[in-house]
Design a protein around this motif. Structure first.
Motif, PDB file in Angstrom:
ATOM      1  N   ALA A 170       0.837  -1.213   0.000  1.00  0.00           N
ATOM      2  CA  ALA A 170       0.000   0.000   0.000  1.00  0.00           C
ATOM      3  C   ALA A 170       0.867   1.257   0.000  1.00  0.00           C
ATOM      4  CB  ALA A 170      -0.934  -0.010   1.205  1.00  0.00           C
ATOM      5  N   LYS A 171       1.942   1.248   0.802  1.00  0.00           N
ATOM      6  CA  LYS A 171       2.821   2.416   0.849  1.00  0.00           C
ATOM      7  C   LYS A 171       3.579   2.572  -0.471  1.00  0.00           C
ATOM      8  CE  LYS A 171       6.247   4.869   3.497  1.00  0.00           C
ATOM      9  NZ  LYS A 171       7.048   4.951   4.691  1.00  0.00           N
ATOM     10  N   LEU A 172       4.074   1.454  -1.024  1.00  0.00           N
ATOM     11  CA  LEU A 172       4.753   1.508  -2.322  1.00  0.00           C
ATOM     12  C   LEU A 172       3.823   2.083  -3.389  1.00  0.00           C
ATOM     13  CD1 LEU A 172       6.753  -1.786  -2.978  1.00  0.00           C
ATOM     14  CD2 LEU A 172       7.600   0.539  -3.136  1.00  0.00           C
ATOM     15  N   ALA A 173       2.602   1.576  -3.423  1.00  0.00           N
ATOM     16  CA  ALA A 173       1.634   2.040  -4.415  1.00  0.00           C
ATOM     17  C   ALA A 173       1.365   3.527  -4.248  1.00  0.00           C
ATOM     18  CB  ALA A 173       0.338   1.238  -4.285  1.00  0.00           C
ATOM     19  N   SER A 174       1.220   3.967  -3.001  1.00  0.00           N
ATOM     20  CA  SER A 174       0.967   5.378  -2.726  1.00  0.00           C
ATOM     21  C   SER A 174       2.131   6.246  -3.199  1.00  0.00           C
ATOM     22  CB  SER A 174       0.728   5.572  -1.229  1.00  0.00           C
ATOM     23  OG  SER A 174       0.637   6.931  -0.916  1.00  0.00           O
ATOM     24  N   GLU A 175       3.359   5.797  -2.935  1.00  0.00           N
ATOM     25  CA  GLU A 175       4.556   6.543  -3.353  1.00  0.00           C
ATOM     26  C   GLU A 175       4.613   6.707  -4.868  1.00  0.00           C
ATOM     27  OE1 GLU A 175       7.587   7.630  -1.805  1.00  0.00           O
ATOM     28  OE2 GLU A 175       6.757   7.404   0.205  1.00  0.00           O
ATOM     29  N   SER A 204      -2.484   2.064  -7.958  1.00  0.00           N
ATOM     30  CA  SER A 204      -3.373   1.308  -7.084  1.00  0.00           C
ATOM     31  C   SER A 204      -2.551   0.165  -6.481  1.00  0.00           C
ATOM     32  CB  SER A 204      -4.555   0.740  -7.868  1.00  0.00           C
ATOM     33  OG  SER A 204      -4.105  -0.277  -8.750  1.00  0.00           O
ATOM     34  N   PRO A 205      -2.919  -0.338  -5.306  1.00  0.00           N
ATOM     35  CA  PRO A 205      -2.172  -1.464  -4.730  1.00  0.00           C
ATOM     36  C   PRO A 205      -2.117  -2.671  -5.663  1.00  0.00           C
ATOM     37  CG  PRO A 205      -3.543  -0.453  -3.056  1.00  0.00           C
ATOM     38  CD  PRO A 205      -3.921   0.191  -4.367  1.00  0.00           C
ATOM     39  N   SER A 206      -3.185  -2.957  -6.386  1.00  0.00           N
ATOM     40  CA  SER A 206      -3.168  -4.128  -7.280  1.00  0.00           C
ATOM     41  C   SER A 206      -2.203  -3.909  -8.455  1.00  0.00           C
ATOM     42  CB  SER A 206      -4.579  -4.452  -7.779  1.00  0.00           C
ATOM     43  OG  SER A 206      -5.104  -3.375  -8.521  1.00  0.00           O
ATOM     44  N   ALA A 207      -2.159  -2.697  -8.991  1.00  0.00           N
ATOM     45  CA  ALA A 207      -1.231  -2.412 -10.100  1.00  0.00           C
ATOM     46  C   ALA A 207       0.217  -2.498  -9.627  1.00  0.00           C
ATOM     47  CB  ALA A 207      -1.518  -1.040 -10.690  1.00  0.00           C
ATOM     48  N   CYS A 208       0.479  -2.002  -8.423  1.00  0.00           N
ATOM     49  CA  CYS A 208       1.834  -2.063  -7.864  1.00  0.00           C
ATOM     50  C   CYS A 208       2.256  -3.514  -7.642  1.00  0.00           C
ATOM     51  CB  CYS A 208       1.879  -1.269  -6.563  1.00  0.00           C
ATOM     52  SG  CYS A 208       3.525  -1.153  -5.850  1.00  0.00           S
ATOM     53  N   ARG A 224       1.108  -6.138  -9.110  1.00  0.00           N
ATOM     54  CA  ARG A 224       1.267  -6.787 -10.415  1.00  0.00           C
ATOM     55  C   ARG A 224       2.655  -6.501 -10.986  1.00  0.00           C
ATOM     56  NH1 ARG A 224      -3.267  -5.502 -12.276  1.00  0.00           N
ATOM     57  NH2 ARG A 224      -2.724  -3.444 -13.119  1.00  0.00           N
ATOM     58  N   ARG A 225       3.124  -5.262 -10.875  1.00  0.00           N
ATOM     59  CA  ARG A 225       4.465  -4.907 -11.353  1.00  0.00           C
ATOM     60  C   ARG A 225       5.534  -5.683 -10.588  1.00  0.00           C
ATOM     61  NH1 ARG A 225       5.637  -0.017 -14.169  1.00  0.00           N
ATOM     62  NH2 ARG A 225       3.771   1.000 -14.940  1.00  0.00           N
ATOM     63  N   ILE A 226       5.392  -5.773  -9.271  1.00  0.00           N
ATOM     64  CA  ILE A 226       6.369  -6.506  -8.459  1.00  0.00           C
ATOM     65  C   ILE A 226       6.389  -7.972  -8.864  1.00  0.00           C
ATOM     66  CG2 ILE A 226       6.895  -7.308  -6.122  1.00  0.00           C
ATOM     67  CD1 ILE A 226       5.861  -4.542  -5.147  1.00  0.00           C
ATOM     68  N   LYS A 227       5.218  -8.581  -9.021  1.00  0.00           N
ATOM     69  CA  LYS A 227       5.142  -9.999  -9.404  1.00  0.00           C
ATOM     70  C   LYS A 227       5.781 -10.226 -10.776  1.00  0.00           C
ATOM     71  CE  LYS A 227       3.080 -11.617  -5.799  1.00  0.00           C
ATOM     72  NZ  LYS A 227       3.905 -12.305  -4.826  1.00  0.00           N
ATOM     73  N   LEU A 228       5.554  -9.315 -11.719  1.00  0.00           N
ATOM     74  CA  LEU A 228       6.180  -9.446 -13.038  1.00  0.00           C
ATOM     75  C   LEU A 228       7.702  -9.373 -12.937  1.00  0.00           C
ATOM     76  CD1 LEU A 228       3.788  -7.339 -15.306  1.00  0.00           C
ATOM     77  CD2 LEU A 228       4.213  -9.801 -15.450  1.00  0.00           C
TER      78      LEU A 228
END
Length: 154
Positions: free
Chosen positions: A24-29, A33-37, A39-43
């Motif tokens: 949530a903090k990464l996405a906010s930075e 959205s938390p799901s988009a963030c 998804r990027r990490i998982k990729l």
């Protein structure tokens, strides 16, 4: 995976500073959205860009080890000599990293030791017996700057 964009690179930068940061903090930075963030990490994990997560250990609180950086110069730089040296390096788990280099030396190695006597054993029994070694130059580290976070970021 396609080339990393600026958002991916910034996510990696933030994870290097604190791998336990919440999604949530990464996405906010990043304004995601938390799901988009996530998804990027998982990729990036699936592509091998992110190979894992680790703990930074305060060596004053745990068993300390000393990193020794070793420059190796070989007698000859032929493919046969390089292959023989690399095969020998792979046989010794004491050698944590080995890089083929350009410049003044052929290889840069990193070992971790408990004390200078431990390194003396590695130097005498391993490094000096490796095939084709002409010169060994070793430097003892004082501290790993990037493995410790600044005091304000705990």
């Amino acid at each position: 995976m396609a080339a990393l964009d600026a958002i991916d690179r910034n996510i990696l930068r933030l994870l290097r500073l604190d791998a336990r940061v919440s999604n949530a903090k990464l996405a906010s930075e990043e304004g995601l959205s938390p799901s988009a963030c996530l998804r990027r990490i998982k990729l990036m994990e699936q592509a091998g860009v992110i190979r894992g997560y680790t703990a930074l250990v305060d060596t004053s609180q745990a068993e300390a080890s000393i990193a020794v950086i070793i420059n190796i110069t070989l007698e000859r730089q032929t493919e046969e000599h390089l292959d023989r040296f690399e095969a020998a390096v792979r046989k010794h788990p004491e050698i944590k990293e080995c890089f083929l280099m350009t410049g003044g030396s052929d290889y840069l190695l990193r070992v971790e030791v408990a004390n200078p006597g431990d390194f003396e054993r590695i130097h005498k029994d391993i490094l000096s017996t490796m095939p084709g070694v002409l010169r060994i130059h070793s430097s003892f580290s004082i501290r790993n700057v990037l493995a410790t976070r600044p005091k304000g970021l705990r």
